[in-house]
Design an enzyme around this catalytic site. Structure first.
Site, PDB file in Angstrom:
ATOM      1  N   ASP A  48       0.787  -1.244   0.000  1.00 47.36           N
ATOM      2  CA  ASP A  48       0.000   0.000   0.000  1.00 47.36           C
ATOM      3  C   ASP A  48       0.821   1.298   0.000  1.00 47.36           C
ATOM      4  OD1 ASP A  48      -1.562  -2.105   0.854  1.00 47.36           O
ATOM      5  OD2 ASP A  48      -2.190  -1.176   2.717  1.00 47.36           O
ATOM      6  N   GLU A 230     -10.524  -2.188   4.654  1.00 44.44           N
ATOM      7  CA  GLU A 230      -9.164  -1.711   4.872  1.00 44.44           C
ATOM      8  C   GLU A 230      -8.998  -0.318   4.246  1.00 44.44           C
ATOM      9  OE1 GLU A 230      -6.529  -5.759   4.971  1.00 44.44           O
ATOM     10  OE2 GLU A 230      -6.856  -4.984   2.975  1.00 44.44           O
TER      11      GLU A 230
HETATM   12  C1  FRU Z   1      -3.922  -3.567   2.809  1.00 49.81           C
HETATM   13  C2  FRU Z   1      -3.285  -4.019   4.107  1.00 49.81           C
HETATM   14  C3  FRU Z   1      -3.611  -3.045   5.225  1.00 49.81           C
HETATM   15  C4  FRU Z   1      -2.476  -3.244   6.183  1.00 49.81           C
HETATM   16  C5  FRU Z   1      -1.316  -3.487   5.241  1.00 49.81           C
HETATM   17  C6  FRU Z   1      -0.295  -4.433   5.763  1.00 49.81           C
HETATM   18  O1  FRU Z   1      -3.295  -4.061   1.673  1.00 49.81           O
HETATM   19  O2  FRU Z   1      -3.688  -5.320   4.415  1.00 49.81           O
HETATM   20  O3  FRU Z   1      -4.888  -3.243   5.806  1.00 49.81           O
HETATM   21  O4  FRU Z   1      -2.272  -2.145   7.023  1.00 49.81           O
HETATM   22  O5  FRU Z   1      -1.862  -3.991   4.052  1.00 49.81           O
HETATM   23  O6  FRU Z   1       0.825  -4.475   4.931  1.00 49.81           O
END
Ligand code: FRU
Length: 515
Positions: A48, A230
């Site tokens: 992300d 998320e």
């Molecule tokens: C989304 C996610 C978020 C988390 C991160 C962990 O892709 O699962 O919810 O904070 O990636 O790398």
């Protein structure tokens, strides 16, 4: 003695040359799918985008990063900086895991008024707010392993100090409690934080970024719940008539319209404490609304602190999908970001939709190419060959009512990608079935399409190709599809497909994208 020396020196030289040759070969294949103008980490794993903030002429892009492997692991925040959203400088890792946990996704804001008191010499700090993920605690079966913490920087993001009072938002006993996005709420001069909480979002308020009070929850009964919620975001956009709406982005995994992970959104109002959707009937379990109808745009959020004089709401996503992100066939690094995009609110009947356009700064990369006006094509016709497989295709065509308006981009190994509009079905599509390596995931090689939701006399498509990705912005970004693919050699030759007869292009242009 002398001849022995020469002999060994010659062997040494030969060995060295050979090493170099092997190195070169390895580098070439290791870099085979490296995009030319998309952001990638220099090496290792990325997911992300995080902490998107603009300050003093610089766009900051932090990102979920694991520097020890090309698969997901203990998360850090990687960091890159750009003056134009197009050329990025890699910076040292910004945030490392610590005794409270790994550094999961979150956001960054400029605390101009120094509400946190963490600034220096009369200047406010940059504040990063992120989820601490405590892996050992998770292993014990506890639900308390995710909580929100803060770090601050008084040197434009070059160095960061974790706040000694972390966490600032402890876990109330909920397993999925993460991805804080903070923004300044001008109407009452205080901060808001939107957090993903399993199957909904929670909105909090703070005067100082350190103490947070829960205001409201949203979403248990709205939108898709086929996966965990998320990476939310919440921001205002204004339409062509000057009407302001609030947009909530929520990524979910799995449950996306093309399988795996994707980002849904809601259009509504926000009174400082509660978000209320305009058309609740649009956001049922079956009918979610998606920001991008492709497979590969996830966890995207928007930049904070972009000057009002600029006025854009700037967005970037992670160009992959949790279905296969850990297994795609790149070697030195894994994952790229999407192109940076500006989001716009567009009225659509009695409602609104969010359109995306690639940022205008990308024009600086457009180089020579071809310009075709008023062209009728009766059979498949090759119109251009790119040098690298990095190009932008723009077309306007008359909607034929039936048949296809489509492009095939191919290489000499019989691999190709099809992108276009199916007039009979009134659907845009991307077909990556024959676009290269796909053995890492059984549903990767496939045809993807999406309906066009409004009347359509002319068809407009802007297509960005970059070695291993395609982004289709149709009808000025009202329909967007983002997909990655992995050809054995770059797809360089562009054909107009005329399988079902005459295709009439009003105009078309293809430009090399060079960096
Ligand atoms: C989304 C996610 C978020 C988390 C991160 C962990 O892709 O699962 O919810 O904070 O990636 O790398």
């Amino acid at each position: 003695m002398r001849s022995a020396f020469i002999f060994f020196a010659a062997i040494g030289l030969w060995a060295c040359r050979n090493d170099q040759k092997i190195d070169l070969l390895e580098t070439k294949s290791a870099e085979q799918h490296r995009p030319i103008y998309h952001f990638t980490p220099d090496s290792m794993w990325m997911n992300d985008p995080n902490g998107l903030v603009f300050l003093d002429g610089e766009y900051h892009l932090f990102y979920q990063y694991y520097p020890d492997s090309t698969v997901w692991g203990p998360m850090h925040w990687g960091h890159a900086v750009s003056k134009d959203l197009v050329h990025w400088d890699h910076m040292p890792i910004a945030l490392y895991p610590d005794s409270l946990g790994w550094i999961f996704s979150g956001s960054a804001v400029y605390d101009q008024a120094n509400t946190s008191g963490l600034g220096k010499d009369g200047k406010g700090p940059l504040i990063a707010i992120f989820t601490h993920h405590n892996a050992p605690l998770e292993k014990t079966g506890s639900n308390l392993f995710q909580y929100q913490s803060l770090a601050y920087s008084n040197d434009n993001g070059r160095s960061w100090t974790k706040y000694p009072g972390n966490p600032v938002l402890p876990n109330p006993g909920i397993r999925d409690f993460r991805d804080p996005k903070v923004f300044w709420y001008d109407a009452d001069q205080s901060w808001r934080l939107i957090l993903a909480v399993q199957n909904h979002v929670s909105i909090y308020k703070s005067l100082n970024l350190l103490d947070w009070t829960l205001l409201s929850d949203y979403g248990q009964n709205y939108g898709s719940h086929k996966g965990v919620w998320e990476c939310p975001d919440l921001f205002p956009l204004t339409d062509e008539q000057g009407i302001e709406k609030w947009i909530m982005l929520v990524s979910i995994n799995p449950g996306g319209p093309q399988g795996g992970s994707a980002t849904q959104y809601f259009v509504g109002s926000f009174d400082g404490s509660q978000f209320i959707p305009d058309h609740p009937e649009m956001y049922t379990e079956e009918k979610a609304v998606w920001l991008d109808m492709g497979t590969d745009n996830y966890a995207g959020v928007t930049w904070s602190n972009v000057p009002e004089s600029d006025g854009r709401r700037l967005f970037i996503g992670w160009m992959s999908n949790w279905n296969y992100a850990n297994r795609v066939p790149t070697q030195r690094w894994r994952s790229a970001s999407t192109l940076p995009r500006a989001l716009r609110l567009v009225s659509n009947g009695d409602g609104h939709l969010v359109a995306s356009s690639p940022v205008s700064e990308l024009r600086s990369l457009e180089k020579e190419g071809i310009e075709l006006g008023n062209l009728s094509v009766y059979q498949d016709t090759s119109i251009y060959t790119s040098e690298t497989g990095a190009m932008k295709i723009d077309i306007t065509a008359v909607n034929p009512g039936s048949g296809l308006i489509a492009f095939r981009i191919k290489n000499l190994n019989n691999e190709y990608l099809d992108v276009g509009f199916d007039a009979e079905q009134n659907r845009y599509f991307v077909d990556r079935t024959f676009a290269g390596i796909h053995d890492f995931n059984e549903s990767f090689a496939d045809f993807f399409d999406t309906p066009v939701a409004y009347p359509h006399d002319t068809v407009k498509m802007t297509i960005y190709l970059d070695v291993a990705s395609v982004e289709l912005f149709a009808d000025e970004g009202k329909t967007v599809m983002t997909h990655i693919f992995f050809p054995s050699a770059p797809l360089k030759e562009v054909l107009v497909l005329a399988e079902t007869g005459n295709v009439h292009l009003l105009n078309a242009s293809i430009r090399e994208m060079i960096k």
